[in-house]
Each structure stands twice: as structure tokens, then as C-alpha cells.
Design a protein around this motif. Structure first.
Motif, PDB file in Angstrom:
ATOM      1  N   LEU A 294      -9.728   5.266   5.048  1.00 60.11           N
ATOM      2  CA  LEU A 294      -8.537   4.429   4.890  1.00 60.11           C
ATOM      3  C   LEU A 294      -7.568   5.016   3.868  1.00 60.11           C
ATOM      4  O   LEU A 294      -6.348   4.891   4.013  1.00 60.11           O
ATOM      5  CB  LEU A 294      -8.947   3.015   4.486  1.00 60.11           C
ATOM      6  CG  LEU A 294      -9.569   2.196   5.616  1.00 60.11           C
ATOM      7  CD1 LEU A 294     -10.144   0.882   5.079  1.00 60.11           C
ATOM      8  CD2 LEU A 294      -8.545   1.905   6.702  1.00 60.11           C
ATOM      9  N   PHE A 295      -8.093   5.668   2.825  1.00 62.18           N
ATOM     10  CA  PHE A 295      -7.205   6.289   1.830  1.00 62.18           C
ATOM     11  C   PHE A 295      -6.353   7.366   2.476  1.00 62.18           C
ATOM     12  O   PHE A 295      -5.130   7.421   2.275  1.00 62.18           O
ATOM     13  CB  PHE A 295      -8.012   6.891   0.678  1.00 62.18           C
ATOM     14  CG  PHE A 295      -7.184   7.767  -0.226  1.00 62.18           C
ATOM     15  CD1 PHE A 295      -6.277   7.209  -1.110  1.00 62.18           C
ATOM     16  CD2 PHE A 295      -7.292   9.155  -0.164  1.00 62.18           C
ATOM     17  CE1 PHE A 295      -5.486   8.016  -1.929  1.00 62.18           C
ATOM     18  CE2 PHE A 295      -6.517   9.961  -0.974  1.00 62.18           C
ATOM     19  CZ  PHE A 295      -5.611   9.391  -1.858  1.00 62.18           C
ATOM     20  N   PHE A 296      -6.980   8.243   3.258  1.00 58.66           N
ATOM     21  CA  PHE A 296      -6.214   9.310   3.889  1.00 58.66           C
ATOM     22  C   PHE A 296      -5.311   8.775   4.994  1.00 58.66           C
ATOM     23  O   PHE A 296      -4.222   9.289   5.217  1.00 58.66           O
ATOM     24  CB  PHE A 296      -7.160  10.385   4.433  1.00 58.66           C
ATOM     25  CG  PHE A 296      -7.698  11.290   3.366  1.00 58.66           C
ATOM     26  CD1 PHE A 296      -6.902  12.271   2.802  1.00 58.66           C
ATOM     27  CD2 PHE A 296      -8.996  11.149   2.910  1.00 58.66           C
ATOM     28  CE1 PHE A 296      -7.384  13.098   1.809  1.00 58.66           C
ATOM     29  CE2 PHE A 296      -9.487  11.970   1.916  1.00 58.66           C
ATOM     30  CZ  PHE A 296      -8.678  12.950   1.359  1.00 58.66           C
TER      31      PHE A 296
ATOM     32  N   ILE B 109      -4.434  -4.713   2.547  1.00 58.66           N
ATOM     33  CA  ILE B 109      -5.637  -4.046   2.026  1.00 58.66           C
ATOM     34  C   ILE B 109      -6.882  -4.801   2.478  1.00 58.66           C
ATOM     35  O   ILE B 109      -7.832  -4.215   3.002  1.00 58.66           O
ATOM     36  CB  ILE B 109      -5.591  -3.964   0.486  1.00 58.66           C
ATOM     37  CG1 ILE B 109      -4.559  -2.939   0.040  1.00 58.66           C
ATOM     38  CG2 ILE B 109      -6.961  -3.588  -0.079  1.00 58.66           C
ATOM     39  CD1 ILE B 109      -4.311  -2.934  -1.457  1.00 58.66           C
ATOM     40  N   VAL B 110      -6.881  -6.130   2.278  1.00 60.68           N
ATOM     41  CA  VAL B 110      -8.028  -6.949   2.658  1.00 60.68           C
ATOM     42  C   VAL B 110      -8.270  -6.880   4.163  1.00 60.68           C
ATOM     43  O   VAL B 110      -9.399  -6.708   4.626  1.00 60.68           O
ATOM     44  CB  VAL B 110      -7.818  -8.420   2.220  1.00 60.68           C
ATOM     45  CG1 VAL B 110      -8.939  -9.308   2.750  1.00 60.68           C
ATOM     46  CG2 VAL B 110      -7.751  -8.515   0.702  1.00 60.68           C
ATOM     47  N   SER B 111      -7.194  -6.998   4.951  1.00 57.04           N
ATOM     48  CA  SER B 111      -7.330  -6.995   6.401  1.00 57.04           C
ATOM     49  C   SER B 111      -7.905  -5.676   6.911  1.00 57.04           C
ATOM     50  O   SER B 111      -8.813  -5.662   7.747  1.00 57.04           O
ATOM     51  CB  SER B 111      -5.966  -7.267   7.050  1.00 57.04           C
ATOM     52  OG  SER B 111      -6.092  -7.319   8.453  1.00 57.04           O
ATOM     53  N   SER B 112      -7.391  -4.564   6.415  1.00 55.73           N
ATOM     54  CA  SER B 112      -7.841  -3.254   6.880  1.00 55.73           C
ATOM     55  C   SER B 112      -9.267  -2.958   6.433  1.00 55.73           C
ATOM     56  O   SER B 112     -10.096  -2.482   7.217  1.00 55.73           O
ATOM     57  CB  SER B 112      -6.899  -2.164   6.356  1.00 55.73           C
ATOM     58  OG  SER B 112      -5.582  -2.388   6.783  1.00 55.73           O
TER      59      SER B 112
ATOM     60  N   SER C  30      -6.450 -12.639   7.048  1.00 59.80           N
ATOM     61  CA  SER C  30      -5.559 -11.896   6.152  1.00 59.80           C
ATOM     62  C   SER C  30      -4.321 -11.414   6.896  1.00 59.80           C
ATOM     63  O   SER C  30      -3.205 -11.461   6.370  1.00 59.80           O
ATOM     64  CB  SER C  30      -6.292 -10.688   5.542  1.00 59.80           C
ATOM     65  OG  SER C  30      -7.446 -11.093   4.848  1.00 59.80           O
ATOM     66  N   TYR C  31      -4.519 -10.953   8.145  1.00 64.55           N
ATOM     67  CA  TYR C  31      -3.383 -10.468   8.918  1.00 64.55           C
ATOM     68  C   TYR C  31      -2.470 -11.620   9.344  1.00 64.55           C
ATOM     69  O   TYR C  31      -1.242 -11.459   9.379  1.00 64.55           O
ATOM     70  CB  TYR C  31      -3.866  -9.699  10.153  1.00 64.55           C
ATOM     71  CG  TYR C  31      -2.768  -8.889  10.798  1.00 64.55           C
ATOM     72  CD1 TYR C  31      -2.129  -7.882  10.090  1.00 64.55           C
ATOM     73  CD2 TYR C  31      -2.364  -9.148  12.095  1.00 64.55           C
ATOM     74  CE1 TYR C  31      -1.110  -7.134  10.664  1.00 64.55           C
ATOM     75  CE2 TYR C  31      -1.348  -8.409  12.687  1.00 64.55           C
ATOM     76  CZ  TYR C  31      -0.726  -7.404  11.970  1.00 64.55           C
ATOM     77  OH  TYR C  31       0.281  -6.683  12.546  1.00 64.55           O
TER      78      TYR C  31
END
Length: 264
Positions: free
Chosen positions: A7-9, A55-58, A137-138
């Protein structure tokens, strides 16, 4: 690669691309830039909230992939339009009519069918909770976008949201004790780049054009093909299990989404 690294990249590379777009838009034309990165205090607060929600959703969605098939997770995730309708009815006094109630019932039954699977094994309850949290979250993300009245382009919104996501995933990686894994092969960089360009940027841009040319209702209904696509790829590429119960559960959830969209 760990979940946090992927997810960071994904968000980091997507942010770099959006940053280049915003740099181009900030170049003065006829003595005036198309758009700058300047925001008010109120806009900054809304963008911060959007970043945290994304952030939470992903993160919860990607963590659920460790516990269940991607097709099933993506289908459960698509309960978010129903959640949006319920939240708008409860907290913003939108009328809750029989169509919304029927959609809630259909989606609830659909999720239950997916949970019970073939009747012999059930989905991990933690995985289901993670996906439902991702959907919630979304749904909240969509409501904040709608209610915050942000007078700026989607590029500018995503510039800040993706920046928050990249920093958030980096923080999660180190706080969770995971190490940041860098792709060591061309194939690895290709897949990370694909995640950054196709679902993180292209999907957002094409959605705007789709809504412009065919309308938001048609766009939203066609968007219901997302979990169906995930299921088909899971079956034919990754040999994921497909049963009659799964098919009925998917059909009920997609029917609930279409009903909610048509109501609007």
C-alpha cells in the motif's frame, strides 16, 4: 511484500504522479495558474479526515485478503452504497423508503450467504469484520466529500488524500513491526506501478469522465461490475472456489446496490 509495503508503494507512486499533474497545473497560463495547492483551514480539516478514512478503508480491505478470497471480499465491500444510504437517512434525515429497506435486507442476506459459503465452512469472522469496516469507512469518505463542499479538482483532493495514505502506510508498517519491502525485480515494480496507475489514478479519472458522458446513475450501476470482475478473475486466474451460494450472495448484494442507485 507485506500489506503495508504494497500500500505504501501504491499510494506513494500514485501521489508522485498526481504531484506532477498539480505541478503542471500550477504553472501560470495567461498570468494565472489553473490551480494551486493552497487550502483554507476548513478545507485542510476535511482533507485530513478524508485521508484518515481512506487509510482505514484501504488497510482493512487489504488485510482481509490474507483471510479470504479477493472476489468474496470485493463483493462484501460493495455494501458501501447501502451503508451510505442508511447513514444519510439516520444522521442527515434523508427519507428511508421501502427501496432502501429492501436493499438493506438483500445486502444483509447476501453477506450472510457469503459468510456461510458452501455450508461446510464459513468465512473467517475477522475477515468479514475487516471488509465491513472498509465499506463503512468508504461510505463515510463519500459522505464527507459530498458534505464538505470542497471547491477544488479531484486532482487536488487526491494530492492530499494520497499523501496522507502514503505517510499513513509507512507509519503502519513500522508500528506493526513489519519491514518496508522494496520490490527487487522488474515484475515486482510492474505490479506495484500497476496498482498505482490503474486502480488509484485511472479509475478515478475515468469515473469522472463516465459520469460526465453517461450520467452518475449509469456510472454507478456499471460500477457494480467491480466485484463481479474480481470474482471472475479469482476463479479463472487464481482458481478460487465458486459455489451456488456464492453466486446467490453476489447477486443479492449487487441487486441491493442497483436498487439504491436507481432510487436516486
Amino acid at each position: 511484500m507485506s500489506t503495508g509495503s504494497v500500500l505504501f508503494f501504491r499510494f506513494g507512486l500514485a501521489w508522485c504522479i498526481i504531484a506532477l499533474v498539480m505541478l503542471f497545473r500550477s504553472i501560470p497560463r495567461n498570468g494565472k495558474p489553473v490551480e494551486t495547492l493552497r487550502v483554507s483551514a476548513k478545507e485542510f480539516g476535511a482533507l485530513t479526515l478524508l485521508g484518515l478514512l481512506f487509510i482505514v478503508s484501504s488497510l482493512t480491505l487489504y488485510l482481509s485478503f490474507r483471510l479470504m478470497d479477493a472476489g468474496v471480499a470485493s463483493t462484501i465491500l460493495f455494501t458501501y452504497p447501502v451503508m451510505t444510504a442508511v447513514i444519510m437517512a439516520v444522521f442527515f434525515h434523508e427519507k428511508l423508503n421501502w427501496v432502501t429497506i429492501l436493499s438493506i435486507v438483500l445486502s444483509f442476506i447476501g453477506v450472510a450467504l457469503l459468510y456461510w459459503g458452501d455450508g461446510t465452512t464459513t468465512l473467517p469472522i475477522v475477515g468479514v469484520i475487516l471488509v465491513l469496516l472498509s465499506a463503512l469507512s468508504y461510505a463515510l469518505y463519500i459522505i464527507v466529500v459530498n458534505r464538505a463542499n470542497l471547491v477544488m479538482s479531484s486532482f487536488k483532493i487526491n494530492f492530499y488524500v494520497l499523501l496522507y495514505c502514503a505517510v499513513g502506510m509507512l507509519a503502519y508498517t513500522f508500528l506493526s513491526g513489519e519491514s518496508l519491502t522494496v520490490p527487487h525485480t522488474f515484475t515486482g515494480w510492474f505490479y506495484v506501478g500497476w496498482l498505482a496507475i490503474v486502480p488509484a489514478i485511472m479509475a478515478l479519472v475515468l469515473m469522472v469522465y463516465a459520469a460526465k458522458y453517461v450520467g452518475s446513475t449509469t456510472t454507478a450501476i456499471l460500477g457494480a461490475l467491480e466485484p463481479l470482475t474480481a470474482v471472475l478473475i479469482g476463479i479463472f486466474v487464481f482458481s478460487e472456489q465458486f459455489t451456488v451460494t456464492l453466486a446467490v450472495g453476489i447477486l443479492l448484494i449487487l441487486s441491493a446496490v442497483v436498487l439504491v442507485v436507481l432510487k436516486r
